[in-house]
Design a protein around this motif. Structure first.
Motif, mmCIF file in Angstrom:
data_model
loop_
_atom_site.group_PDB
_atom_site.id
_atom_site.type_symbol
_atom_site.label_atom_id
_atom_site.label_comp_id
_atom_site.label_asym_id
_atom_site.label_seq_id
_atom_site.Cartn_x
_atom_site.Cartn_y
_atom_site.Cartn_z
ATOM 1 N N PHE A 6 0.847 -1.178 0.000
ATOM 2 C CA PHE A 6 0.000 0.000 0.000
ATOM 3 C C PHE A 6 0.892 1.240 0.000
ATOM 4 N N TYR A 7 0.590 2.203 -0.879
ATOM 5 C CA TYR A 7 1.460 3.366 -1.037
ATOM 6 C C TYR A 7 0.652 4.598 -1.399
ATOM 7 N N ASP A 8 1.241 5.767 -1.141
ATOM 8 C CA ASP A 8 0.723 7.052 -1.580
ATOM 9 C C ASP A 8 1.854 7.730 -2.340
ATOM 10 N N LEU A 9 1.554 8.319 -3.475
ATOM 11 C CA LEU A 9 2.584 8.946 -4.314
ATOM 12 C C LEU A 9 3.332 10.072 -3.609
ATOM 13 N N GLY A 10 2.741 10.675 -2.615
ATOM 14 C CA GLY A 10 3.388 11.779 -1.916
ATOM 15 C C GLY A 10 4.257 11.341 -0.753
ATOM 16 N N SER A 11 4.298 10.052 -0.469
ATOM 17 C CA SER A 11 5.027 9.564 0.685
ATOM 18 C C SER A 11 6.469 9.199 0.328
ATOM 19 N N PRO A 12 7.446 9.837 0.978
ATOM 20 C CA PRO A 12 8.824 9.443 0.721
ATOM 21 C C PRO A 12 9.095 8.016 1.181
ATOM 22 N N TYR A 13 8.416 7.575 2.226
ATOM 23 C CA TYR A 13 8.580 6.192 2.658
ATOM 24 C C TYR A 13 7.942 5.245 1.650
ATOM 25 N N GLY A 14 6.889 5.710 0.981
ATOM 26 C CA GLY A 14 6.309 4.933 -0.115
ATOM 27 C C GLY A 14 7.307 4.747 -1.235
ATOM 28 N N TYR A 15 8.051 5.813 -1.552
ATOM 29 C CA TYR A 15 9.102 5.737 -2.579
ATOM 30 C C TYR A 15 10.134 4.682 -2.199
ATOM 31 N N LEU A 16 10.613 4.746 -0.956
ATOM 32 C CA LEU A 16 11.619 3.785 -0.513
ATOM 33 C C LEU A 16 11.075 2.356 -0.566
ATOM 34 N N ALA A 17 9.846 2.167 -0.149
ATOM 35 C CA ALA A 17 9.256 0.834 -0.114
ATOM 36 C C ALA A 17 9.008 0.272 -1.511
ATOM 37 N N VAL A 18 8.436 1.071 -2.387
ATOM 38 C CA VAL A 18 8.137 0.607 -3.751
ATOM 39 C C VAL A 18 9.424 0.279 -4.496
ATOM 40 N N ALA A 19 10.441 1.099 -4.321
ATOM 41 C CA ALA A 19 11.707 0.886 -5.025
ATOM 42 C C ALA A 19 12.377 -0.416 -4.599
ATOM 43 N N ARG A 20 12.170 -0.821 -3.361
ATOM 44 C CA ARG A 20 12.841 -2.004 -2.838
ATOM 45 C C ARG A 20 11.935 -3.223 -2.715
ATOM 46 N N ALA A 21 10.661 -3.072 -2.984
ATOM 47 C CA ALA A 21 9.702 -4.152 -2.730
ATOM 48 C C ALA A 21 10.064 -5.486 -3.371
ATOM 49 N N PRO A 22 10.372 -5.549 -4.656
ATOM 50 C CA PRO A 22 10.672 -6.860 -5.237
ATOM 51 C C PRO A 22 11.842 -7.562 -4.543
ATOM 52 N N ALA A 23 12.881 -6.813 -4.206
ATOM 53 C CA ALA A 23 14.043 -7.417 -3.552
ATOM 54 C C ALA A 23 13.732 -7.851 -2.125
ATOM 55 N N VAL A 24 12.960 -7.053 -1.418
ATOM 56 C CA VAL A 24 12.664 -7.348 -0.015
ATOM 57 C C VAL A 24 11.567 -8.397 0.125
ATOM 58 N N LEU A 25 10.517 -8.270 -0.676
ATOM 59 C CA LEU A 25 9.373 -9.162 -0.551
ATOM 60 C C LEU A 25 9.470 -10.391 -1.439
ATOM 61 N N GLY A 26 10.298 -10.297 -2.476
ATOM 62 C CA GLY A 26 10.448 -11.425 -3.398
ATOM 63 C C GLY A 26 9.203 -11.606 -4.251
ATOM 64 N N GLY A 27 9.400 -12.135 -5.428
ATOM 65 C CA GLY A 27 8.265 -12.425 -6.299
ATOM 66 C C GLY A 27 7.519 -11.194 -6.747
ATOM 67 N N ASP A 28 6.261 -11.428 -7.083
ATOM 68 C CA ASP A 28 5.409 -10.346 -7.565
ATOM 69 C C ASP A 28 4.907 -9.489 -6.408
ATOM 70 N N VAL A 29 4.850 -8.195 -6.672
ATOM 71 C CA VAL A 29 4.324 -7.255 -5.682
ATOM 72 C C VAL A 29 3.194 -6.492 -6.333
ATOM 73 N N GLU A 30 2.028 -6.539 -5.722
ATOM 74 C CA GLU A 30 0.873 -5.782 -6.215
ATOM 75 C C GLU A 30 0.843 -4.445 -5.493
ATOM 76 N N LEU A 31 0.947 -3.365 -6.258
ATOM 77 C CA LEU A 31 0.891 -2.028 -5.679
ATOM 78 C C LEU A 31 -0.563 -1.613 -5.509
ATOM 79 N N VAL A 32 -0.910 -1.192 -4.303
ATOM 80 C CA VAL A 32 -2.277 -0.804 -3.978
ATOM 81 C C VAL A 32 -2.259 0.651 -3.511
ATOM 82 N N PRO A 33 -2.840 1.568 -4.295
ATOM 83 C CA PRO A 33 -2.829 2.975 -3.890
ATOM 84 C C PRO A 33 -3.765 3.236 -2.710
ATOM 85 N N VAL A 34 -3.307 4.089 -1.806
ATOM 86 C CA VAL A 34 -4.122 4.529 -0.673
ATOM 87 C C VAL A 34 -3.938 6.042 -0.527
ATOM 88 N N LEU A 35 -4.896 6.678 0.079
ATOM 89 C CA LEU A 35 -4.793 8.105 0.367
ATOM 90 C C LEU A 35 -4.270 8.275 1.789
#
Length: 87
Positions: A6-35
């Motif tokens: 779950f991510y918000d485009l304005g969140s810097p922590y969202g940026y860090l998480a999305v950028a690293r998600a495949p490596a950290v979580l492995g496999g496919d990652v489904e991005l789910v937008p939240v406000l």
């Protein structure tokens, strides 16, 4: 098996998480937008970006991006924006 992130485009922590998600979580990652603003409203408090902790947290995000080998964080003018339309 896929993970949801779950991510918000304005969140810097969202940026860090999305950028690293495949490596950290492995496999496919489904991005789910939240406000994030709606979550803040429900919790009764907002972002650290509007507090005295802003400078320290900006530095922390920038440090983590460097450590993760990510491009430097480019803080847009007036950050954080209202991401309602973008999300």
């Amino acid at each position: 098996m896929s993970a949801e992130l779950f991510y918000d485009l304005g969140s810097p922590y969202g940026y860090l998480a999305v950028a690293r998600a495949p490596a950290v979580l492995g496999g496919d990652v489904e991005l789910v937008p939240v406000l994030l603003g709606a979550i803040f409203a429900e919790r009764g408090h907002g972002s650290w970006s509007q507090t005295g902790a802003r400078a320290a947290n900006v530095a922390e995000v920038e440090r983590r991006a460097r450590e993760y080998g990510l491009p430097p964080v480019a803080w847009p003018p007036g950050w954080p924006p209202n991401t309602l339309h973008a999300m």
